[in-house]
Every structure is written in structure tokens, then in C-alpha cells.
Design a protein around this motif. Structure first.
Motif, mmCIF file in Angstrom:
data_model
loop_
_atom_site.group_PDB
_atom_site.id
_atom_site.type_symbol
_atom_site.label_atom_id
_atom_site.label_comp_id
_atom_site.label_asym_id
_atom_site.label_seq_id
_atom_site.Cartn_x
_atom_site.Cartn_y
_atom_site.Cartn_z
ATOM 1 N N ILE A 117 0.924 -7.848 4.041
ATOM 2 C CA ILE A 117 0.621 -6.493 3.570
ATOM 3 C C ILE A 117 1.715 -5.567 4.075
ATOM 4 O O ILE A 117 2.047 -5.572 5.267
ATOM 5 N N GLY A 118 2.291 -4.779 3.177
ATOM 6 C CA GLY A 118 3.355 -3.850 3.556
ATOM 7 C C GLY A 118 2.894 -2.409 3.474
ATOM 8 O O GLY A 118 2.111 -2.035 2.589
ATOM 9 N N PHE A 119 3.386 -1.617 4.436
ATOM 10 C CA PHE A 119 3.192 -0.165 4.407
ATOM 11 C C PHE A 119 4.566 0.476 4.529
ATOM 12 O O PHE A 119 5.543 -0.184 4.867
ATOM 13 N N ARG A 162 3.503 -5.578 7.886
ATOM 14 C CA ARG A 162 4.881 -5.167 8.210
ATOM 15 C C ARG A 162 5.255 -3.846 7.527
ATOM 16 O O ARG A 162 4.787 -3.580 6.420
ATOM 17 N N PRO A 163 6.161 -3.072 8.160
ATOM 18 C CA PRO A 163 6.649 -1.860 7.481
ATOM 19 C C PRO A 163 7.822 -2.174 6.555
ATOM 20 O O PRO A 163 8.740 -2.902 6.929
ATOM 21 N N PHE A 164 7.775 -1.631 5.337
ATOM 22 C CA PHE A 164 8.887 -1.751 4.379
ATOM 23 C C PHE A 164 9.071 -0.386 3.717
ATOM 24 O O PHE A 164 8.426 -0.103 2.694
ATOM 25 N N PRO A 165 9.896 0.482 4.298
ATOM 26 C CA PRO A 165 10.057 1.808 3.684
ATOM 27 C C PRO A 165 10.675 1.702 2.290
ATOM 28 O O PRO A 165 11.744 1.118 2.130
ATOM 29 N N TRP A 221 0.882 -1.178 0.000
ATOM 30 C CA TRP A 221 0.000 0.000 0.000
ATOM 31 C C TRP A 221 0.912 1.218 0.000
ATOM 32 O O TRP A 221 1.580 1.492 0.991
ATOM 33 N N HIS A 222 0.973 1.953 -1.121
ATOM 34 C CA HIS A 222 1.997 2.997 -1.293
ATOM 35 C C HIS A 222 1.663 4.330 -0.636
ATOM 36 O O HIS A 222 2.463 5.256 -0.683
ATOM 37 N N ILE A 223 0.463 4.453 -0.077
ATOM 38 C CA ILE A 223 0.065 5.749 0.510
ATOM 39 C C ILE A 223 -0.170 5.539 2.011
ATOM 40 O O ILE A 223 -0.160 4.396 2.485
ATOM 41 N N PHE A 265 -3.686 0.213 10.450
ATOM 42 C CA PHE A 265 -4.403 -0.796 9.662
ATOM 43 C C PHE A 265 -4.972 -1.881 10.585
ATOM 44 O O PHE A 265 -6.151 -2.237 10.490
ATOM 45 N N LEU A 266 -4.135 -2.390 11.486
ATOM 46 C CA LEU A 266 -4.597 -3.468 12.372
ATOM 47 C C LEU A 266 -5.758 -2.982 13.247
ATOM 48 O O LEU A 266 -6.724 -3.713 13.470
#
Ligand code: GDG
Length: 500
Positions: free
Chosen positions: A215-217, A255-258, A186-188, A226-227
Motif C-alpha cells: 500500500i502506497g501513500f 511505503r511512501p511514494f510521493p 491511496w491518493h489522499i 495507517f499502521l
């Protein structure tokens, strides 16, 4: 470093997913074919998502499923609406999804960009939700899912879906093929649950996303938001410690993936390009001046009017800068048929006119040079390299790749990155000049302070920023996602109880 991070990504994909087809799915395609009077023109769309995904696909190969939006897109495809890319030395296949004009209207311009985009960006533009748009969103998502299933046939596959346009696709794929490995990025931003509660189809959208395995943010707080939204909106179990939501017996890790850029690749483009050659007129007009730069899609989340006011305040407060400092704003037109974007384009050009009319300087000097058209990568790289400062004043932004591109193009030469605190990039690029763009006077003062620092200090800050962007590039981002997906898969294979 690029070679190393790129090779590590390729190794990761080969060692963990050998024999599985890699399928990337996004609304926007990496290349668009447009009809022109003289034939067909290839266009590279302005989008942070394609900037990031193209190098990853070039490294991994596979199929990229995307909406065929160009007027000549289906003139150049094979019998199955696909094309090998790039034509001279193909490394991946692009499969183009056909959408009827009314479906594209409701799905893309309507629900995605008048609904979800303003909903997720806290930039004071209210979302619009129309039932007809939602129906088109469902139809478009079904068309994407059908193309993905057609591409993979009976083969095992890893499907990597991009962004807010395709939230229903994971569940559609899961229902057709329970064995697929599905990651979603999710890019935003994902705002807090109160904000998300105004979305009439919240449950359906979340249910769609929860068909994914991962799902990555960009940021940890987006994962948490999100959770929490899932916890309050749909039936299921949320495990905050493990950052996992379980629904209909299927677990989804969050999970976060900058995200990042191909840093060394960008630096090479910047070194090859010549500002004087590519922009002879602008080069002559800005010679010897302090040049400030803005590079954006013309989007209201990017804070371009605020940026113009920052420049205006600078010239107002420090008259000695008139004639010595100039601001260049390039802007790629985007989503032009949406009223809010047309209004923004007018607001920006009116403000540019106003600011230019206010300040006088030596003959030929102008406070603002505004170039509202597409610029290719070489041109953007040349501008970044020439600019004494880059102004990123987003009101809210998932990451912002422009900030990282400016850092890469400079590679440790003196520069100033004025960076909004409301971007994901501000969590990583700590040596930037971090500002609140709503505070126009405060931002102008910070900018001037930074420009007046000795060159060694400005170079040292840029060098540290460059170290970070170089070490954490887009290949590293891709590898982190594929590694996490592999962990999820191994866990799924090893477990007896659904949802574990
Ligand atoms: C979304 C999120 C997140 C600019 N003009 C042209 C052009 N560009 C390129 C820039 C840059 C990209 O477009 C814009 O990237 P951003 O990250 O600033 O923004 P979004 O498009 O809003 O992207 C964002 C990103 O996804 C990735 O996850 O960072 O937060 O909103 O690379 O240089 N590209 C072309 N022509 C132009 O005229 N081809």
C-alpha cells in the motif's frame, strides 16, 4: 529526462513482470464519452489521479478498469464493455464497470465523498456515514472486483488499485485468486488513528485494504498513521520497523511514494500553447499587470475562499496594487450533487462579487476573474506560463499536482509558487513560498514579499524547483512502486512461513 525516466519504467515492468497482465483499477476513467446533440463528445475528467496514471498506462499498456460514468460510455464499447484507447493508436484497454444509479449514488457521492473524503481531509467538514451508502459501497466494490477477474481470466496478473473508492477490492481479489500481485495507492491523506476511529466500518475497510501486497501513500507520516490505525483496530501483527502489517496470514508492506507529473510533457504543452490565442479577452484585460492564478477542482479542501481573502487583504493593505494586479481563478466543477459542494460554489462566486465590488481601479480593471468551467491541458498550461504567481492554498491535500504543473510550465523563468504547508507537495518543493492559508494576513505579506524579489532570485527558486520536478516525475513514481512490488513478490516466493 522524461524519455529516460519513461524508458526506465517500461524496462522495470518488462523485466520484472513479463508475462503478467497489468491491470489498473480506479473509480474515474481516463476518458468519458458524453452524448451531445451533435453526437458523442470525449471528455478528460479533472482529477489528479488521472493526470498521473494516464502517462503511466501509456508507457506500460494493459487494462484500465473504471466506472463507466458517461452518458455515451456504453454506446462506444465492445461486447465486453471495453474500448481500445486511444482509438487511432491503441496502447491500453479501458474496461467500463456498470453501476446502477442508486449504487453510484451511495458508493460515490455518499460513502466515498461525503464519508471518507471529509474524514481524511482535516478541513472542518464533518463526514456523513449512512448505512445505505456503505451497502452500496460494498456492492460497487464487488462489481469492480468481478470486472477485474473477468479481464484477467486465468492469467497471472499485477493489479494496481487507486484511491479511497475501492478499499474492499484487494481482499475480494485475494480471496478469489491468492496468486495475484496487488498494489494499492491511496491518493489522499491518511489521518491519525483518533480521526479514523469515528468510521463505523473501520475494521471492514482495513481488512479490505490488507488484501494488498503493497500500500502506497504520498508521505511517510501517512504510512505511520495507517499502521497505527491497523494496530489499534483489527487483529493482526504490525511491524513498525519493516512497515508491514500481517493479517489472516498475509503480509502487506506500507511505503511512501510521493506522486508527480510528466514534467517535460507538461513543459512541451506550455511551450506550444499561447495565452493570447487561447484567452484573447483575458489577455487584453490583464496586459501589463501582475497576474496571480489559481487552478483547482472546486473542492472545499483547496482553500479557495481563503485564497480570495488573501488577494483581498493584499489590495486592501497596499492600495497602490489596485489596477496593477489581478487574480485569475479557474475551477473545474466537481461532485455538484453534494450539498457541501453546491454551497462552496455559491460561497466562491459571492466572495468574488464582494471583492470585485470593493476595489476600484482604471476602466476595465477587475480584481478577480473567475472562470468556473473545465479547461483543457493546453489552456491550463498557457495560464500557468503567463501567471506571475500560482496560489495553492489547500487546507489539506495529499500531494497537489497543480503546484508541480506550475513549476514545469515555467521551467526556471521567474515566478512565485505560493504553497500551503498542508500539502504533500510542500515536503518536496522547499523553495516555494510556504504559507499557512488560515493565516490570511501572513500569507498576503509573504506573497507580496516574494513578488517584490528581484527576477534573478525568483528565477533561481523556480529553476531549483524545476530540477526536482523534472528528476522525480510520474514515471519515476510508477517505477518505484513496481520495483517495491517486485521486491515484495520475490520475498513471498522465497519464504516458507506465511507472513514473513
Ligand atoms: C488527488 C489528491 C493528489 C484542473 N482543472 C481541470 C483539470 N485540472 C487538473 C489539474 C491537476 C488535477 O486536475 C488536480 O490535481 P490535484 O493534485 O490538485 O488534486 P485532486 O484532483 O484533488 O487529486 C491530490 C492527486 O490525487 C494525485 O495523487 O495530488 O492531493 O487530492 O492535474 O491540472 N483537468 C481537466 N479539466 C479541468 O478543467 N481535465
Amino acid at each position: 529526462m522524461t524519455r529516460q525516466t519513461r524508458d526506465r519504467l517500461i524496462d522495470q515492468v518488462r523485466s520484472t513482470f513479463a508475462g503478467r497482465k497489468i491491470v489498473v483499477v480506479s473509480n474515474r476513467e481516463p476518458v468519458v464519452h458524453e452524448r451531445t446533440p451533435g453526437g458523442v463528445r470525449v471528455v478528460h475528467p479533472a482529477s489528479g489521479m488521472t493526470t498521473a496514471l494516464v502517462p503511466v498506462m501509456q508507457a506500460c499498456g494493459g487494462v484500465w478498469v473504471a466506472h463507466g460514468s458517461g452518458s455515451a460510455d456504453f454506446d462506444v464499447t465492445d461486447a465486453r464493455d471495453g474500448i481500445a484507447w486511444p482509438p487511432e493508436r491503441p496502447v491500453f484497454r479501458v474496461r467500463r464497470v456498470r453501476l446502477e444509479p442508486e449504487v453510484e449514488d451511495g458508493y460515490y457521492y455518499g460513502f466515498s465523498n461525503e464519508g471518507i473524503w471529509p474524514l481524511c481531509h482535516l478541513a472542518y467538514t464533518a463526514p456523513l456515514f449512512r448505512h445505505s451508502d456503505w451497502r452500496m459501497y460494498e456492492r460497487a466494490n464487488a462489481a469492480f472486483a468481478a470486472c477485474v477477474l473477468d479481464e484477467i481470466g486465468d492469467e497471472p496478473a499485477v493489479v494496481f488499485i487507486q484511491d479511497y473508492h475501492l478499499a474492499l477490492v484487494p481482499r475480494m481479489l485475494r480471496q478469489a485468486r491468492a496468486d495475484l500481485l496487488i498494489a494499492y495507492f491511496w491518493h489522499i491523506p491518511w489521518p491519525n488513528r483518533e480521526v479514523m476511529h469515528v468510521l463505523p466500518w473501520r475494521e471492514a475497510l482495513l481488512d479490505g485494504l490488507l488484501g494488498s501486497d503493497l500500500i502506497g501513500f504520498h508521505a511517510q507520516h501517512h504510512c505511520h498513521n495507517f499502521l497505527e490505525t491497523v494496530d489499534r483496530s483489527v487483529e493482526g501483527v504490525v511491524d513498525y520497523d519493516q512497515q508491514r502489517a500481517t493479517r489472516r496470514g498475509h503480509g502487506t508492506f506500507v511505503r511512501p511514494f510521493p506522486i508527480s507529473i510528466d514534467g517535460l510533457g507538461y513543459l512541451e504543452s506550455a511551450r506550444r500553447s499561447s495565452f493570447e490565442h487561447l484567452f484573447p479577452e483575458l489577455a487584453a484585460k490583464t496586459a501589463g499587470q501582475t497576474m496571480l492564478l489559481g487552478v483547482d477542482r472546486l473542492d472545499y479542501t483547496k482553500g479557495i475562499p481563503h485564497r480570495l481573502r488573501i488577494v483581498e487583504t493584499l489590495l486592501e493593505t497596499y492600495p497602490e496594487l489596485r489596477g496593477k494586479l489581478t487574480f485569475v481563478q479557474i475551477g473545474a466543477p466537481t461532485r455538484g450533487s453534494i450539498g457541501r459542494y453546491a454551497a462552496l460554489a455559491k460561497e466562491i462566486s459571492d466572495t468574488v462579487g464582494e471583492v470585485n465590488a470593493r476595489f476600484e481601479g482604471p476602466a476595465g480593471w477587475r480584481a478577480v476573474h473567475y472562470l468556473p468551467e473545465h479547461h483543457d491541458r493546453e489552456q491550463r498550461a498557457a495560464l500557468y506560463r503567463r501567471a506571475d504567481a500560482c496560489l495553492v492554498t489547500s487546507l489539506h491535500d495529499g500531494m497537489n499536482l497543480v503546484a508541480k504543473e506550475y513549476v514545469a510550465a515555467h521551467a526556471g523563468a521567474p515566478g512565485t509558487l505560493l504553497l500551503s504547508k498542508f500539502t504533500g507537495a510542500s515536503h518536496e518543493l522547499l523553495e516555494a513560498c510556504l504559507v499557512n492559508p488560515y493565516d490570511v494576513e501572513g500569507s498576503a505579506a509573504m506573497l507580496l514579499e516574494s513578488l517584490r524579489l528581484p527576477d534573478e532570485v525568483r528565477a533561481e527558486a523556480m529553476r531549483r524547483l524545476w530540477e526536482r520536478v523534472r528528476a522525480h516525475d510520474v514515471y519515476d513514481w510508477g517505477r518505484a512502486i513496481f520495483r517495491a512490488l517486485n521486491d515484495v513478490w520475490r520475498r513471498r516466493e522465497a519464504t516458507v512461513f506465511p507472513g514473513n
